[in-house]
Scaffold this active site. Structure first.
Site, PDB file in Angstrom:
ATOM      1  N   ASN A 115       0.917  -1.134   0.037  1.00 29.16           N
ATOM      2  CA  ASN A 115      -0.325  -0.291  -0.196  1.00 29.16           C
ATOM      3  C   ASN A 115       0.382   1.478  -0.053  1.00 29.16           C
ATOM      4  OD1 ASN A 115      -2.719   1.378   0.659  1.00 29.16           O
ATOM      5  ND2 ASN A 115      -1.928   1.976   2.702  1.00 29.16           N
ATOM      6  N   LYS A 151       1.400  11.475   7.708  1.00 31.76           N
ATOM      7  CA  LYS A 151       2.043  10.515   8.668  1.00 31.76           C
ATOM      8  C   LYS A 151       1.432   9.165   8.204  1.00 31.76           C
ATOM      9  CE  LYS A 151       3.536  14.291  11.283  1.00 31.76           C
ATOM     10  NZ  LYS A 151       2.657  15.494  12.171  1.00 31.76           N
ATOM     11  N   GLY A 152       0.696   9.564   8.940  1.00 30.92           N
ATOM     12  CA  GLY A 152      -0.324   7.660   9.028  1.00 30.92           C
ATOM     13  C   GLY A 152       0.852   6.575   7.936  1.00 30.92           C
ATOM     14  N   CYS A 153       1.002   4.903   7.919  1.00 29.54           N
ATOM     15  CA  CYS A 153       1.076   4.279   7.046  1.00 29.54           C
ATOM     16  C   CYS A 153       0.406   4.373   6.283  1.00 29.54           C
ATOM     17  CB  CYS A 153       1.758   2.910   8.068  1.00 29.54           C
ATOM     18  SG  CYS A 153       3.583   3.318   8.992  1.00 29.54           S
ATOM     19  N   VAL A 154      -1.106   3.505   6.827  1.00 31.15           N
ATOM     20  CA  VAL A 154      -2.246   3.243   6.113  1.00 31.15           C
ATOM     21  C   VAL A 154      -3.504   4.299   6.019  1.00 31.15           C
ATOM     22  CG1 VAL A 154      -3.796   1.398   5.517  1.00 31.15           C
ATOM     23  CG2 VAL A 154      -1.620   1.196   6.438  1.00 31.15           C
TER      24      VAL A 154
END
Lengths: 176, 104
Positions: free
Chosen positions: A41, B101-104
């Protein structure tokens, strides 16, 4: 200060340089399903052409009968500690008791959901919607007597290892 | 803190060129920023950008692609079509916000 506007370079290497990433997913445990999904992703979000190859136990990630029901056991994983309790070990023998895998699976799923990270089928939707390519391993399919209709709809095909190597020519590769 | 001049306005930016002061942004500027990265804004483009602005105002964090998709109800595929290549970063740029900033 400059007269030419300072603009981030979005289309530098990845999209124009043809960067490719190949991820081989060979595990069917809940905790081992996520690294491949998260990295795929992330790569897609950076404009990287991404291919995932599901093989052996990794088939559980794309098998419609199991993809929503992966499990987490800490049996054999000495790094396991209760959430937030670093340094506190969990007796390995306890992991083998009836019901413990269900409990640890539930705990891990809750922690993942708390971060607003989707469960496996929805994560596959996200990757598929982002243009990621999903491939199933021919030998695993034959061993498990599975066909395309048994697999997640976004899987593009059941292909041989040679075909996967061929279509990921020049790619960076991760084996998980 | 570096600055840059875009559409006659002096803007605070970080070392990559992302705006660091969301107060300096309005939609007219957003359209200029979009032009600089090769995007012609349409109503379809504005929907996610407006979501980014309103979500940032509440969460103080730029939403990730998945959050835009689930919360604003825009399929990820459409976001990739509107802002090709690196949609999350491009949307953040056009909205005058930091990178997510979040990964997902």
């Amino acid at each position: 200060m400059t007269d030419t506007p300072f603009v981030p370079s979005f289309d530098s290497d990845a999209s124009e340089g043809g960067r490719k990433l190949a991820i081989i997913c060979s595990k069917g445990n809940l905790d081992m399903a996520y690294p491949g999904l998260i990295l795929a992703n992330a790569a897609l979000g950076e404009g990287v052409e991404t291919h995932l190859f599901f093989t052996f136990w990794g088939f559980d990630m794309i098998n419609k009968k199991t993809m929503d029901d992966l499990k987490f056991s800490y049996l054999g994983n000495t790094a396991m500690h209760p959430p937030g309790a670093f340094g506190v070990s969990m007796p390995q023998g306890m992991a083998g008791l009836p019901g413990v895998t269900a409990l640890t699976t539930k705990m891990m799923k809750k922690q993942i959901a708390d971060l607003d990270v989707p469960e496996v089928p929805e994560f596959l939707d996200l990757i598929h919607g982002s243009g990621g390519h999903l491939w199933a391993c021919r030998m695993s399919a034959d061993m498990m007597k599975l066909h395309e209709e048994d697999l997640y709809d976004g899987v593009e095909g059941i292909i041989s290892a040679s075909d996967f190597i061929e279509l990921t020519e020049g790619a960076q590769l991760l084996f998980i | 803190m570096p600055t840059t001049t875009i559409a006659g306005r002096t803007l605070d930016v970080n070392e990559e060129g992302f705006m660091t002061n969301p107060e300096q942004w309005d939609e007219a500027l957003g359209a200029e920023l979009a032009k600089l990265i090769g995007v012609d804004m349409t109503e379809a483009h504005w929907a996610p950008i407006r979501f980014l602005r309103s979500d940032f105002a509440v969460q103080h964090e730029t939403p990730t692609l998945r959050r835009v998709s689930t919360q604003a109800g825009i399929p990820v595929k459409d976001l990739f079509a509107l802002f090709p290549g690196k949609p999350a970063k491009k949307m953040a740029y056009v909205a005058g916000l930091p990178k997510p900033k979040g990964c997902v």
